[in-house]
Design a protein around this motif. Structure first.
Motif, PDB file in Angstrom:
ATOM      1  N   GLY A  37       0.783  -1.226   0.000  1.00  0.00           N
ATOM      2  CA  GLY A  37       0.000   0.000   0.000  1.00  0.00           C
ATOM      3  C   GLY A  37       0.811   1.270   0.000  1.00  0.00           C
ATOM      4  O   GLY A  37       0.247   2.369  -0.042  1.00  0.00           O
ATOM      5  N   VAL A  38       2.145   1.163   0.019  1.00  0.00           N
ATOM      6  CA  VAL A  38       3.024   2.332  -0.043  1.00  0.00           C
ATOM      7  C   VAL A  38       3.680   2.340  -1.426  1.00  0.00           C
ATOM      8  O   VAL A  38       4.398   1.407  -1.782  1.00  0.00           O
ATOM      9  N   TYR A  39       3.446   3.392  -2.211  1.00  0.00           N
ATOM     10  CA  TYR A  39       3.846   3.377  -3.618  1.00  0.00           C
ATOM     11  C   TYR A  39       4.900   4.441  -3.906  1.00  0.00           C
ATOM     12  O   TYR A  39       4.866   5.545  -3.353  1.00  0.00           O
ATOM     13  N   ARG A  40       5.819   4.072  -4.799  1.00  0.00           N
ATOM     14  CA  ARG A  40       6.889   4.974  -5.229  1.00  0.00           C
ATOM     15  C   ARG A  40       7.002   4.894  -6.754  1.00  0.00           C
ATOM     16  O   ARG A  40       7.789   4.142  -7.300  1.00  0.00           O
ATOM     17  N   PHE A  41       6.171   5.681  -7.435  1.00  0.00           N
ATOM     18  CA  PHE A  41       6.183   5.683  -8.896  1.00  0.00           C
ATOM     19  C   PHE A  41       7.093   6.760  -9.479  1.00  0.00           C
ATOM     20  O   PHE A  41       7.270   6.813 -10.700  1.00  0.00           O
ATOM     21  N   GLU A  42       7.680   7.615  -8.614  1.00  0.00           N
ATOM     22  CA  GLU A  42       8.410   8.759  -9.138  1.00  0.00           C
ATOM     23  C   GLU A  42       9.585   8.338 -10.030  1.00  0.00           C
ATOM     24  O   GLU A  42       9.837   8.964 -11.066  1.00  0.00           O
ATOM     25  N   TRP A  43      10.283   7.295  -9.625  1.00  0.00           N
ATOM     26  CA  TRP A  43      11.445   6.874 -10.414  1.00  0.00           C
ATOM     27  C   TRP A  43      11.016   6.383 -11.795  1.00  0.00           C
ATOM     28  O   TRP A  43      11.710   6.656 -12.794  1.00  0.00           O
ATOM     29  N   LEU A  44       9.884   5.676 -11.859  1.00  0.00           N
ATOM     30  CA  LEU A  44       9.403   5.183 -13.145  1.00  0.00           C
ATOM     31  C   LEU A  44       8.860   6.329 -13.995  1.00  0.00           C
ATOM     32  O   LEU A  44       9.037   6.344 -15.224  1.00  0.00           O
ATOM     33  N   ASP A  45       8.212   7.314 -13.349  1.00  0.00           N
ATOM     34  CA  ASP A  45       7.775   8.508 -14.083  1.00  0.00           C
ATOM     35  C   ASP A  45       8.957   9.155 -14.799  1.00  0.00           C
ATOM     36  O   ASP A  45       8.869   9.525 -15.984  1.00  0.00           O
ATOM     37  N   GLU A  46      10.061   9.289 -14.064  1.00  0.00           N
ATOM     38  CA  GLU A  46      11.233   9.958 -14.639  1.00  0.00           C
ATOM     39  C   GLU A  46      11.795   9.161 -15.818  1.00  0.00           C
ATOM     40  O   GLU A  46      12.160   9.740 -16.850  1.00  0.00           O
ATOM     41  N   VAL A  47      11.857   7.856 -15.675  1.00  0.00           N
ATOM     42  CA  VAL A  47      12.372   7.024 -16.768  1.00  0.00           C
ATOM     43  C   VAL A  47      11.485   7.149 -17.997  1.00  0.00           C
ATOM     44  O   VAL A  47      11.978   7.287 -19.134  1.00  0.00           O
ATOM     45  N   MET A  48      10.172   7.096 -17.791  1.00  0.00           N
ATOM     46  CA  MET A  48       9.239   7.223 -18.916  1.00  0.00           C
ATOM     47  C   MET A  48       9.368   8.597 -19.572  1.00  0.00           C
ATOM     48  O   MET A  48       9.402   8.704 -20.815  1.00  0.00           O
ATOM     49  N   ASP A  49       9.450   9.636 -18.776  1.00  0.00           N
ATOM     50  CA  ASP A  49       9.528  10.995 -19.318  1.00  0.00           C
ATOM     51  C   ASP A  49      10.841  11.226 -20.058  1.00  0.00           C
ATOM     52  O   ASP A  49      10.873  11.893 -21.106  1.00  0.00           O
ATOM     53  N   ARG A  50      11.943  10.700 -19.523  1.00  0.00           N
ATOM     54  CA  ARG A  50      13.227  10.843 -20.214  1.00  0.00           C
ATOM     55  C   ARG A  50      13.192  10.144 -21.572  1.00  0.00           C
ATOM     56  O   ARG A  50      13.726  10.661 -22.555  1.00  0.00           O
TER      57      ARG A  50
END
Length: 688
Positions: free
Chosen positions: A63-76
């Motif tokens: 229930g604790v999520y960390r999508f920020e790293w994947l957001d950055e990879v997708m955006d790059r």
């Protein structure tokens, strides 16, 4: 199959180049992403597969999520104009899940539940694991459904293995009830349970095969393998449900495998059934180049066979190489690095047989654990001037030039039959030579006669259409499923040519021996009756003489057959089968059926198939003259033909192009004519 295929995604009209990228392992190294951006541009890497084992980085606690790293990879990726193949993370679950929900862990065949660890250590039947995977997959689809970098879903990773927990036992029993119409009598007959007094009178008595329980009922073993395939596919369908709902325009795939280092199709799952549920076939190719048990050309033939099989699973539609290594792996018995030129050559071979990508495991070497020394594009020093990185960049530049080839396919008039279930049944059969059955090797030996002549081949399963081919070859089809015999009869009656071999038509789809004579359903069309198979010791051979008086050797297996309408083309010259047919031909309707009653040396296959090739007017894809060890393959979109000329030898070879013809080198735009010199491991891609 020479018409252009529609790409599975509008932006997949270039050759995909890149690979398995694991930025989740580098979250404590803030400069790595910047460094990777620069290196990807230098390597001409346009596509990355991400999140394959990213669950614990996405959800470090339930229930604790960390999508920020994947957001950055997708955006790059989007910023540099790149593509992302986004994986669902079910291939390995986080430790918190194993601790909180132990039922998600597999139970081995020994009935002991596994501890947390490894990959695919999860129960496909577990409602908890299905719920957890659907939940995280739905979150991924909701978050990235409109992301401009997303072109493909990579579902889990290299599905495989089985679970023997009580949930799976009950699912297996329910699967059996459906298969046998809720009739234990039908099951008992199909499994021949009178053997050793194993008859079942309650469904609850049935369990999966076990080392300390039942393992000698072949029908049970075969049905368990079928169930495991179906249950794996059912889990996969559960995984993709939210993706189909939320991203209907994004295709899905899952990476199939080959068995290594033998370069045979992976036998743990029935990929023919699995392929029906993917939008595009992809597979992970790790040939043991430069090994000490076969020549480079012999291995190239085996790799070509597997490529042709995976292309043929979707009727000729191009496939993806989802993983390969730019140099070496870390799990062969001896981990040889690719020699200079081999990476480009092996990449072009995949493209020549129908691939629209060269993707690697892995982009960057990890620092720890079991794969830290597995080959990668970027080594631990991050240098772009290493030999491997330079060769990857060279392939990247070439793939950019090969963009017009994407979507083109292969037009084959010859088919070799390979059947996963036949492989399972034959491997389980207690007879023959324990080490000499070699079903796939036998298929590859018959395939060799065409590969060396540069004649395109599809490798199909018994469920696929036969009528598009001039010649269909079914080596060692030990198990002939219901209805296949009728399909072969119809095919031959309408003018087709069909070749079968020893050990064909011995059992039905329940692994029950055919009564009334072998080769079972194929007896009428082949016009022969097979009586018995003699297994030879490794040092033994038997002489075979054909109608022209030429002499050949048979080894491993010689079968005693009787003519029932067929005529002999070759005979055994000695032993208990002296004077009996070694090869037969039977006219049936407008076509002809052949039976090769022994494992004959390559020289015989060259002569036998040479005559059929001449009679049928089969032609190579491109009519150049090439020495042994050089392979010539073609792809076409119906208007343009692309030619791949590849030297799988350690010496320079000269290829003579047709007189008056010219090719345009796709890499350099140079005009090629006359004699073409290929250095060791040299290759050329050209258009006619």
């Amino acid at each position: 199959m020479s018409t252009r295929w529609t790409p599975v995604h509008p932006r997949m009209n270039v050759m995909l180049h890149g690979g398995d990228y694991n930025p989740d392992q580098w979250l404590d190294y803030p400069g790595i992403l910047d460094e990777d951006d620069k290196l990807m541009k230098l390597a001409r890497a346009n596509t990355m597969s991400v999140n394959i084992f990213g669950w614990s980085a996405l959800e470090p606690e339930e229930g604790v999520y960390r999508f920020e790293w994947l957001d950055e990879v997708m955006d790059r990726a989007a910023a540099r104009g790149g593509h992302i193949i986004l994986a669902t993370p079910s291939g390995a679950r986080p430790a918190w899940m194993s601790e909180r929900y132990p039922e998600v862990l597999r139970v081995g065949a020994n009935r002991v539940r596994n501890l947390h660890g490894l990959r695919h250590n999860h129960c496909y039947t577990s409602p908890v694991y299905r719920e957890q995977t659907q939940r995280i997959n739905r979150m991924l689809a909701e978050r990235y459904c409109s992301h401009p970098a997303l072109i493909l879903w990579h579902i889990s990773n290299e599905y495989g293995g089985d679970c023997h927990c009580e949930l799976c036992q009950e699912a297996f029993r329910n699967w059996l009830k459906e298969r046998y119409g809720h009739s234990l009598d039908k099951l008992n007959h199909a499994w021949w349970t009178g053997f050793w007094s194993h008859r079942f009178n309650s469904w609850s008595q049935i369990e999966s095969p076990a080392p300390h329980g039942e393992s000698q009922v072949h029908g049970l073993n075969l049905d368990w393998r079928r169930f495991v395939s179906d249950q794996t596919i059912d889990f996969y369908l559960s995984e993709i449900a939210p993706l189909r709902e939320l991203t209907p325009d994004i295709p899905v795939t899952t990476n199939f495998m080959g068995n290594y280092p033998d370069m045979r199709p992976f036998t743990g799952l029935n990929y023919e059934r699995f392929a029906r549920h993917v939008d595009i076939v992809s597979w992970d190719a790790y040939p043991p180049w430069h090994n000490n048990w076969q020549s480079t050309a012999e291995l190239a033939r085996d790799v070509a066979f597997v490529n042709d099989l995976y292309r043929s699973l979707k009727g000729g539609r191009p496939f993806l190489i989802m993983e390969c290594t730019p140099s070496l792996v870390n799990w062969h018995a001896v981990n040889k690095a690719k020699r200079p030129g081999m990476h480009k050559l092996s990449s072009l071979q995949s493209i020549a047989h129908g691939a629209d990508s060269i993707l690697y495991f892995q982009w960057r070497k990890g620092r720890g654990a079991s794969e830290k020394f597995h080959g990668a594009v970027v080594d631990h020093d991050s240098r772009p001037d290493t030999r491997v990185f330079r060769e990857v960049a060279e392939v990247g530049r070439l793939l950019e030039r090969l963009a017009p080839v994407t979507g083109a396919s292969v037009d084959a008039k010859v088919a070799i039959l390979y059947d996963w279930e036949n492989d399972w049944a034959l491997a389980d059969a207690q007879g023959f030579g324990q080490d000499s059955r070699r079903y796939v090797r036998t298929c590859q030996e018959h395939y060799r006669a065409f590969w060396e002549r540069h004649i395109p081949v599809d490798v199909i399963t018994p469920d696929q259409p036969l009528d598009r081919y001039a010649l269909v070859i079914a080596p060692m089809l030990y198990m002939v499923r219901e209805g296949f015999g009728q399909r072969v009869e119809d095919y031959v009656r309408q003018g087709g040519r069909f070749v079968a071999t020893y050990a064909t038509g011995m059992v039905d789809e329940s692994d029950l021996a055919y009564l009334g004579g072998r080769p079972g359903q194929l007896r009428e069309v082949l016009g022969i009756r097979a009586e018995e198979i003699d297994t030879l010791y490794p040092e033994e051979t038997r002489e075979v003489v054909d109608a022209d008086g030429a002499s050949y050797c048979a080894y491993d297996y010689c079968e005693l057959v009787h003519l029932e309408g067929a005529q002999a083309l070759a005979w055994y010259a000695a032993d208990l089968y002296q004077g009996h047919p070694a090869v037969t031909e039977h006219g049936y309707g407008k076509g002809r059926a052949y039976y090769v009653a022994g494992r004959h040396e390559s020289r015989y296959h060259d002569a036998f198939y040479g005559k059929l090739i001449e009679e049928l007017g089969l032609q190579p894809g491109y009519p150049a003259e090439a020495p042994a060890g050089v392979s010539i393959q073609t792809r076409s979109d119906g208007e343009q033909t692309y030619v791949f000329i590849m030297n799988f030898t350690e010496s320079e070879q000269i290829v003579q192009l047709p007189e008056g013809a010219a090719l345009t080198d796709l890499e350099t735009d140079a005009t090629l004519s006359g004699s073409l010199r290929l250095p060791p491991y040299g290759a050329v891609a050209a258009r006619v």
